[in-house]
Design an enzyme around this catalytic site. Structure first.
Site, PDB file in Angstrom:
ATOM      1  N   CYS A 137      48.978 -50.008  24.857  1.00  0.00           N
ATOM      2  CA  CYS A 137      48.495 -50.849  25.971  1.00  0.00           C
ATOM      3  C   CYS A 137      47.954 -52.215  25.524  1.00  0.00           C
ATOM      4  O   CYS A 137      48.553 -53.233  25.832  1.00  0.00           O
ATOM      5  CB  CYS A 137      47.414 -50.102  26.743  1.00  0.00           C
ATOM      6  SG  CYS A 137      48.066 -48.693  27.636  1.00  0.00           S
TER       7      CYS A 137
ATOM      8  N   ARG B 245      51.250 -45.737  17.508  1.00  0.00           N
ATOM      9  CA  ARG B 245      51.929 -46.933  18.013  1.00  0.00           C
ATOM     10  C   ARG B 245      51.055 -48.167  17.857  1.00  0.00           C
ATOM     11  O   ARG B 245      49.904 -48.171  18.261  1.00  0.00           O
ATOM     12  CB  ARG B 245      52.313 -46.745  19.491  1.00  0.00           C
ATOM     13  CG  ARG B 245      53.484 -45.810  19.649  1.00  0.00           C
ATOM     14  CD  ARG B 245      53.840 -45.592  21.097  1.00  0.00           C
ATOM     15  NE  ARG B 245      52.804 -44.876  21.802  1.00  0.00           N
ATOM     16  CZ  ARG B 245      52.900 -44.502  23.073  1.00  0.00           C
ATOM     17  NH1 ARG B 245      53.974 -44.787  23.762  1.00  0.00           N
ATOM     18  NH2 ARG B 245      51.919 -43.846  23.645  1.00  0.00           N
TER      19      ARG B 245
ATOM     20  N   ASP C 165      62.107 -35.035  30.854  1.00  0.00           N
ATOM     21  CA  ASP C 165      62.022 -35.945  29.702  1.00  0.00           C
ATOM     22  C   ASP C 165      63.353 -35.916  28.959  1.00  0.00           C
ATOM     23  O   ASP C 165      64.011 -34.869  28.871  1.00  0.00           O
ATOM     24  CB  ASP C 165      60.892 -35.508  28.760  1.00  0.00           C
ATOM     25  CG  ASP C 165      60.409 -36.664  27.887  1.00  0.00           C
ATOM     26  OD1 ASP C 165      59.284 -37.137  28.102  1.00  0.00           O
ATOM     27  OD2 ASP C 165      61.184 -37.097  26.997  1.00  0.00           O
TER      28      ASP C 165
ATOM     29  N   VAL D 127      50.909 -40.460  29.577  1.00  0.00           N
ATOM     30  CA  VAL D 127      50.662 -40.737  30.991  1.00  0.00           C
ATOM     31  C   VAL D 127      51.277 -39.652  31.875  1.00  0.00           C
ATOM     32  O   VAL D 127      50.611 -39.068  32.732  1.00  0.00           O
ATOM     33  CB  VAL D 127      51.225 -42.136  31.361  1.00  0.00           C
ATOM     34  CG1 VAL D 127      51.271 -42.348  32.858  1.00  0.00           C
ATOM     35  CG2 VAL D 127      50.372 -43.213  30.699  1.00  0.00           C
TER      36      VAL D 127
ATOM     37  N   THR E 169      57.213 -48.799  27.988  1.00  0.00           N
ATOM     38  CA  THR E 169      57.628 -50.181  28.278  1.00  0.00           C
ATOM     39  C   THR E 169      57.151 -51.039  27.102  1.00  0.00           C
ATOM     40  O   THR E 169      56.154 -51.763  27.224  1.00  0.00           O
ATOM     41  CB  THR E 169      56.997 -50.655  29.608  1.00  0.00           C
ATOM     42  OG1 THR E 169      55.613 -50.276  29.626  1.00  0.00           O
ATOM     43  CG2 THR E 169      57.693 -50.049  30.807  1.00  0.00           C
TER      44      THR E 169
ATOM     45  N   LYS F  21      60.769 -31.991  23.006  1.00  0.00           N
ATOM     46  CA  LYS F  21      59.501 -31.964  23.750  1.00  0.00           C
ATOM     47  C   LYS F  21      59.575 -30.934  24.875  1.00  0.00           C
ATOM     48  O   LYS F  21      58.636 -30.182  25.110  1.00  0.00           O
ATOM     49  CB  LYS F  21      59.217 -33.360  24.318  1.00  0.00           C
ATOM     50  CG  LYS F  21      57.836 -33.513  24.869  1.00  0.00           C
ATOM     51  CD  LYS F  21      57.577 -34.922  25.356  1.00  0.00           C
ATOM     52  CE  LYS F  21      56.772 -35.738  24.391  1.00  0.00           C
ATOM     53  NZ  LYS F  21      56.379 -37.055  24.881  1.00  0.00           N
TER      54      LYS F  21
HETATM   55  N1  LIG Z   1      49.337 -44.388  26.480  1.00  0.00           N
HETATM   56  C1  LIG Z   1      48.429 -44.951  27.239  1.00  0.00           C
HETATM   57  O1  LIG Z   1      47.237 -44.931  26.927  1.00  0.00           O
HETATM   58  C2  LIG Z   1      48.811 -45.617  28.555  1.00  0.00           C
HETATM   59  C3  LIG Z   1      47.786 -45.909  29.473  1.00  0.00           C
HETATM   60  C4  LIG Z   1      48.122 -46.515  30.673  1.00  0.00           C
HETATM   61  C5  LIG Z   1      49.443 -46.870  30.921  1.00  0.00           C
HETATM   62  N2  LIG Z   1      50.406 -46.604  29.995  1.00  0.00           N
HETATM   63  C6  LIG Z   1      51.788 -46.980  30.345  1.00  0.00           C
HETATM   64  O2  LIG Z   1      52.472 -45.817  30.783  1.00  0.00           O
HETATM   65  C7  LIG Z   1      53.843 -45.850  30.373  1.00  0.00           C
HETATM   66  C8  LIG Z   1      54.161 -44.614  29.552  1.00  0.00           C
HETATM   67  O3  LIG Z   1      53.385 -44.610  28.372  1.00  0.00           O
HETATM   68  P1  LIG Z   1      53.095 -43.307  27.519  1.00  0.00           P
HETATM   69  O4  LIG Z   1      51.977 -43.673  26.609  1.00  0.00           O
HETATM   70  O5  LIG Z   1      52.963 -42.119  28.399  1.00  0.00           O
HETATM   71  O6  LIG Z   1      54.438 -43.207  26.693  1.00  0.00           O
HETATM   72  P2  LIG Z   1      54.874 -41.995  25.733  1.00  0.00           P
HETATM   73  O7  LIG Z   1      55.741 -42.565  24.692  1.00  0.00           O
HETATM   74  O8  LIG Z   1      53.676 -41.185  25.353  1.00  0.00           O
HETATM   75  O9  LIG Z   1      55.755 -41.069  26.656  1.00  0.00           O
HETATM   76  C9  LIG Z   1      56.851 -41.474  27.357  1.00  0.00           C
HETATM   77  C10 LIG Z   1      57.822 -40.316  27.502  1.00  0.00           C
HETATM   78  O10 LIG Z   1      58.908 -40.792  28.272  1.00  0.00           O
HETATM   79  C11 LIG Z   1      60.097 -40.220  27.749  1.00  0.00           C
HETATM   80  N3  LIG Z   1      61.227 -41.045  28.195  1.00  0.00           N
HETATM   81  C12 LIG Z   1      61.645 -42.237  27.709  1.00  0.00           C
HETATM   82  N4  LIG Z   1      62.669 -42.708  28.424  1.00  0.00           N
HETATM   83  C13 LIG Z   1      62.915 -41.791  29.381  1.00  0.00           C
HETATM   84  C14 LIG Z   1      63.866 -41.702  30.418  1.00  0.00           C
HETATM   85  N5  LIG Z   1      64.753 -42.670  30.626  1.00  0.00           N
HETATM   86  N6  LIG Z   1      63.852 -40.612  31.211  1.00  0.00           N
HETATM   87  C15 LIG Z   1      62.951 -39.618  31.008  1.00  0.00           C
HETATM   88  N7  LIG Z   1      62.023 -39.637  30.021  1.00  0.00           N
HETATM   89  C16 LIG Z   1      61.996 -40.722  29.241  1.00  0.00           C
HETATM   90  C17 LIG Z   1      59.875 -40.210  26.247  1.00  0.00           C
HETATM   91  O11 LIG Z   1      60.732 -39.278  25.624  1.00  0.00           O
HETATM   92  C18 LIG Z   1      58.402 -39.819  26.180  1.00  0.00           C
HETATM   93  O12 LIG Z   1      58.235 -38.431  26.086  1.00  0.00           O
HETATM   94  C19 LIG Z   1      54.009 -47.157  29.622  1.00  0.00           C
HETATM   95  O13 LIG Z   1      54.454 -48.138  30.501  1.00  0.00           O
HETATM   96  C20 LIG Z   1      52.592 -47.492  29.175  1.00  0.00           C
HETATM   97  O14 LIG Z   1      52.396 -48.875  28.994  1.00  0.00           O
HETATM   98  C21 LIG Z   1      50.116 -45.977  28.831  1.00  0.00           C
END
Ligand SMILES: NC(=O)c1ccc[n+]([C@@H]2O[C@H](COP(=O)([O-])OP(=O)(O)OC[C@H]3O[C@@H](n4cnc5c(N)ncnc54)[C@H](O)[C@@H]3O)[C@@H](O)[C@H]2O)c1
Length: 405
Positions: free
Chosen positions: A257, A325, A30, A11, A84, A35
């Protein structure tokens, strides 16, 4: 504007790049230092973002990647996009979101706008994010908005630019500022009256998918027992020009999701004293699919899987994406192994999982299972032989699911 994106995953990273391309000065932050090193070297895990694009934006000073947040003296927008997940009891685990808020609280200055894109339960912006950042920063001028991300990684038709963006804010001013920000790289904005409406809409749209997938997976079980084609029945139902939308059977749901967000909605329901039976049941039906498939595989192979060689093609949760995941393929592997099968897997995108490496598609097997058909996989080797291959993938062409190749 100065923009800080907190969390550079599926995201956060596309958002950071889109905002940088539209002229913002972006810092991508991050906690994963590896990364950050990769991104600073132009390496990116998202196929839609090219190395050239990333290096160009960095050399123009539009984007930089950092593993420590620093205080900026000028007004900045912070967008939070961190995982989350659910905890072991399937309740929301907001540890990372809270940590992200604490990091932001240490560096924000007056008037900054904080936008949450992470999916969470209804009321998260108002009752969790705002109190943490307000209390720890000791500022009372911060603005809070929510803009849930709806991205579908790997989707070639719908991406950040053309997927309508839901936006709301705790105040009208916060909402207005968030709208101005997103308008620069999103074609369509849909404002809603409160952050709670935006949070609920995000959870509801993914629960809608979870429930409908469970329903069609149940139909597939009925079809199996009554000996009719699930797909033919779905296609027949889809000739109704109103009130129906086709979904296709599969071995279950995966990713960050669909298997997770509905539990955030049922958690919100529980807090409000409502028992969200439907959502829980859908979760159960979909999570049970690997067990059902294992039973079918057992039946196909004579009732006993002991020592049987089974190979799975594609183990990530959807085609052309490396994300593992919640992938139901991993549950299927476990179920088959528990039943005594010797399971190998081929996945040119995942390559390695728990120290095990992807192996080439083999013909020295008792059964092949197509779970996630990445476009890179060449199935000719299976098609040309007379080994049994069962196509379990969820798509409209898989007529007669699950069908033998
Ligand atoms: N993946 C999807 O398709 C998708 C779609 C819509 C919404 N979302 C939502 O978006 C959010 C993020 O999902 P994602 O898929 O991008 O996750 P992800 O795991 O791909 O990436 C999250 C990143 O955040 C970093 N991170 C974790 N804790 C942190 C912190 N305290 N400070 C800074 N960086 C931190 C991690 O190292 C990781 O690189 C979630 O709530 C998810 O439900 C995901």
């Amino acid at each position: 504007m100065n923009l800080v994106v907190v969390g550079l995953g599926y995201v956060g990273l596309p958002l950071a790049v889109s905002a940088a391309k539209s002229g913002h000065i972006v810092s991508g932050y991050d906690i994963n230092k590896e990364k950050i090193l990769d991104l600073n070297a132009g390496q990116c895990f998202i196929p839609e973002i090219s190395m050239e694009e990333l290096i160009k934006l960095q050399s123009k000073g539009q984007i930089s990647f950092i593993s420590e947040l620093v205080k900026k003296s000028e007004k900045t927008i912070y967008v939070i996009a961190v995982p989350t997940p659910l905890d072991i009891d399937k309740n929301p685990d907001l540890t990372l979101l809270k940590k992200a808020c604490e990091s932001v609280a240490r560096v924000v200055v007056d008037d900054c706008l904080i936008i949450n894109e992470s999916t969470s339960y209804i009321g998260t912006l108002r009752n969790l994010i705002k109190p943490i950042i307000d209390n720890q920063s000791k500022l009372s001028t911060l603005k809070y908005a929510v803009a849930p991300e709806r991205i579908d990684p790997g989707n070639k038709k719908w991406f950040i630019k053309n997927t309508p963006r839901l936006i709301s804010g705790i105040t009208d001013e916060a909402k207005k500022e968030a709208v101005v920000f997103y308008e620069q790289f999103c074609d369509e904005i849909h404002e809603v009256s409160t952050p709670e409406v935006a949070e609920a809409a995000k959870l509801f749209e993914n629960s809608f998918r979870q429930v409908n997938i469970a329903l069609v997976n149940e139909l597939a079980q009925i079809a199996d027992k009554l000996n009719f084609s699930t797909h033919e029945a779905i296609m027949a139902a889809a000739t109704k020009p109103f009130g129906f939308m086709p979904f296709y059977p599969s071995i279950g749901v995966g990713g960050h999701c669909i298997p997770v967000d509905p539990s955030y909605l049922s958690y919100s329901a529980e807090l409000a004293g409502v028992d969200a039976k439907f959502i829980k049941l859908a979760n159960q039906v979909n999570s049970y699919m690997p067990k059902i498939i294992t039973q079918r595989v057992k039946d196909y192979l004579g009732g006993d899987l002991t020592g049987k060689q089974v190979q799975i093609a594609g183990i990530s949760y959807k085609p052309d994406i490396s994300d593992l995941r919640e992938s139901p393929a991993l549950d299927l592997i476990k179920e088959l192994e528990t039943a005594g099968a010797k399971v190998s897997w081929h996945d040119p995108i995942v390559r390695e999982y728990k120290g095990e490496k992807s192996v080439a598609l083999s013909t020295e097997i008792d059964l092949g299972l197509i779970v996630t058909p990445h476009s890179q996989i060449d199935f000719n080797i299976w098609k040309k032989t007379n080994i049994k291959v069962l196509d379990l993938s969820a798509n409209s062409n898989n007529y007669g699911w699950p069908k033998f190749l």
